[in-house]
Design an enzyme around this catalytic site. Structure first.
Site, PDB file in Angstrom:
ATOM      1  N   HIS A  50      26.769  29.022  33.327  1.00  0.00           N
ATOM      2  CA  HIS A  50      28.082  28.433  33.628  1.00  0.00           C
ATOM      3  C   HIS A  50      28.344  28.308  35.115  1.00  0.00           C
ATOM      4  CE1 HIS A  50      32.315  27.779  33.991  1.00  0.00           C
ATOM      5  NE2 HIS A  50      32.510  28.983  34.498  1.00  0.00           N
TER       6      HIS A  50
ATOM      7  N   TYR B 200      37.760  41.108  50.736  1.00  0.00           N
ATOM      8  CA  TYR B 200      38.986  41.359  49.985  1.00  0.00           C
ATOM      9  C   TYR B 200      39.948  42.297  50.701  1.00  0.00           C
ATOM     10  CZ  TYR B 200      36.702  38.993  46.148  1.00  0.00           C
ATOM     11  OH  TYR B 200      36.082  38.053  45.369  1.00  0.00           O
TER      12      TYR B 200
ATOM     13  N   GLY C  87      29.745  35.712  42.037  1.00  0.00           N
ATOM     14  CA  GLY C  87      29.939  36.409  40.771  1.00  0.00           C
ATOM     15  C   GLY C  87      28.747  37.258  40.368  1.00  0.00           C
TER      16      GLY C  87
END
Length: 601
Positions: free
Chosen positions: A376, A499, A555
């Site tokens: 994906h 982050y 990811g």
């Protein structure tokens, strides 16, 4: 957020209030107009009576005829309801129809007398001390040539004016009430009609959402609502046609699946088998009628298959994987999984297609690359690139501004593809080497590896004004693969930098504890919710998909970290809370001799 109200509640009360205020203003204005008209009429009557009296006694309005004038005024007093007074310009009373002249004080201070003495008709309204009533006074000058020789004053009560005003006020009030009720009723009907029309639209949409695709809305009289309902009806008709096409295609697909040589397994969201084709029965050694309604764990004893089904149901995008059936002979299956969704986009199950690729065992590396390329995370940027290229081909390239923007987006997705492929290749290589036991572990300094990883990330951290601190115990030595461990630490530190807010600090700590070396990477970023902690090391699992892609993540970083640490015989853990930062910990086992010595000490 304020309390929600219905459309009727938003329309009707404001309209009624507006109508009420408007009618109140009209009522007040009409009252003032009637009062002024009534007063002007009374003034005109008194003026006429004063004029008649002045003509009647013309030539005799003097001090010598005062007694005659006074007697004449008192004789007509019982026939009229007006007080008449004759006075000199000085304010001295010569005759009065009610009072004795001797009792009448000087009128020189009266405003109507002063006005008449100046040659004008004087008017005034004031309270009478004798009758305790409001009286209207009109004084008319009597002239001989240009000089004022006498003044005739008429006075009448304001009761008639107030009586007329009261009568007309009630008439006006009655008309206002009728108009208010009529307008309120009209607004009520309009607001209710709009509300009902919108309620019909809502019910139609709700009915359509419940699957009643033949729902159609009537056309209201309001043009805007008519356009809305027409649009809804067209959309419902188009949706119904598409569903019929999809249903027909599904039936055709079932025929195709039954004749496929690939094994096809259909499951619901509880991992219960709904259907398997003949190829799946032969491959898995099961019978469709016997296993229908049972969970995949009950029907097939294979951990890889169970895990694959779980991952397929957990996502919305197609996934691929390898399944190994141990035994004699060992069989290798290539699995393709996709979530099944209803018309509202809700998962209702999964479709798993299995291909026996045992004969292709010698092409294992190629197969791994193929599986990675159709995942994906590759499909998303490829689809975007293809879409923008098609847009350019169809004419957007003639627009320099849009062409440049599309090319920049294509370049961005191309770079993302490159990063994903690089991580996939790295992960595939680590998995392959770990499975074959080909990852070399040599005794080395963990502290040196940490310093190298920190130095590698400092340049990127400086761009965001983030400081990287290291706190290391001495003699942190164990069996490691320096390059792989450095890669794992770079992934963790890089994530911590990405982050964290600007001007924060990322800390790296390392120490020995019992039979392990613990490496902790701490940040003060956005943190991770508890429900995500158990899954963040899964491939392509993202806590915040939009933000992860915006900061450039593929990811796969944490999955690579996990596989590297597992290849070292260790484990990885995370402790995090939203808005409080995260702590990622790597636990590496110490060599047996070292751990035994520490235990003895």
């Amino acid at each position: 957020m304020g309390k929600r109200t219905h459309l009727f509640g938003r329309l009707f009360p404001p309209f009624v209030i507006l109508i009420a205020l408007s009618l109140a203003a009209v009522f007040w204005y009409a009252t003032v107009v009637v009062e002024n008209l009534s007063r002007e009429q009374s003034t005109e009557n008194l003026t006429n009576q004063a004029a008649v009296l002045s003509r009647l006694f013309q030539g005799r309005l003097s001090r010598e005829n005062a007694a005659e004038l006074d007697a004449a005024l008192k004789r007509v007093n019982h026939r009229i309801h007006v007080r008449l007074t004759i006075a000199l310009p000085t304010g001295e009373a010569l005759a009065d129809s009610i009072e004795a002249v001797a009792n009448v004080t000087s009128l020189a201070s009266r405003p109507e007398i002063q006005e008449a003495a100046a040659g004008n008709v004087g008017r005034a309204v004031r309270r009478s001390l004798a009758s305790d009533k409001d009286l209207l006074f009109v004084a008319m000058p009597i002239k001989e040539g240009a000089a004022v020789t006498a003044i005739v004053r008429a006075a009448g009560p304001m009761e008639n004016t107030q009586f007329i005003l009261r009568n007309h006020r009630w008439e006006i009030a009655g008309i206002a009430v009728v108009l208010f009720l009529s307008a309120a009723l009209f607004c009520f009907l309009i607001a209710r009609g709009l509300s009902q029309s919108l309620e019909e639209v809502r019910l139609g949409i709700e009915s359509l959402g419940e699957g009643r695709l033949d729902t159609r809305l009537p056309r209201p009289h309001v043009e805007e609502l008519a356009t809305l309902t027409s649009t809804f009806n067209r959309a419902a008709g188009a949706l119904q046609s598409k569903v019929m096409i999809i249903t027909q295609e599904r039936n055709e697909l079932e025929v195709v699946l039954s004749s496929m040589t690939e094994a096809v397994v259909v499951l619901d969201t509880n991992e219960r088998l709904l259907s398997v084709n003949q190829a799946a029965e032969n491959l898995l050694g099961i019978e469709n009628e016997r296993v229908k309604g049972r969970t995949v764990q009950e029907a097939v004893r294979n951990t890889d298959l169970h895990r694959f089904v779980t991952n397929t149901l957990a996502g919305k995008e197609p996934i691929e994987g390898d399944i190994v059936f141990m035994g004699e002979p060992e069989r290798f299956l290539q699995a393709h999984g996709a979530a099944l969704q209803d018309t509202r986009g809700h998962n209702i199950g999964a479709l798993v297609v299995l291909n026996d690729v045992t004969r292709l065992k010698t092409l294992e590396n190629i197969r791994r690359d193929f599986v990675a390329n159709v995942s994906h995370e590759l499909k998303t940027p490829i689809t975007s690139i293809k879409g923008f290229l098609e847009t350019l081909r169809e004419g957007a390239m003639d627009d320099p501004e849009h062409a440049k923007r599309f090319l920049e987006i294509i370049m961005k997705h191309t770079d993302r593809l490159d990063s994903i492929i690089e991580d996939l290749l790295s992960l595939s290589r680590i998995e392959r080497d770990a499975e074959k036991g080909e990852i070399a572990l040599d005794s080395g300094s963990v502290g040196d590896v940490i310093e190298l990883a920190a130095a590698n990330c400092r340049r990127r951290a400086q761009l965001r004004e983030i400081e990287i601190k290291t706190t290391l115990e001495p003699d942190l030595v164990t069996r490691v693969n320096p390059q792989l461990l450095e890669q794992a630490l770079i992934n963790l530190v890089d994530n911590a930098v990405k982050y964290s807010d600007r001007e924060k600090t990322v800390e790296i700590e390392a120490k020995k504890l019992a039979a392990e070396i613990i490496i902790k990477v701490k940040d003060k970023g956005c943190g991770i919710s508890k429900e995500h902690l158990s899954r963040i090391f899964e491939r392509f699992y993202r806590v915040d998909k939009a933000r992860s892609r915006n900061v450039g993540g593929t990811g796969l970083g944490l999955s690579i970290v996990k596989h590297i640490v597992n290849a070292h015989g260790g484990r990885v853990a995370v402790d995090s809370s939203p808005n409080k930062g995260s702590v990622f910990s790597i636990y590496l086992p110490l060599p047996v001799a070292v751990s035994e010595v520490r235990s003895a000490q």
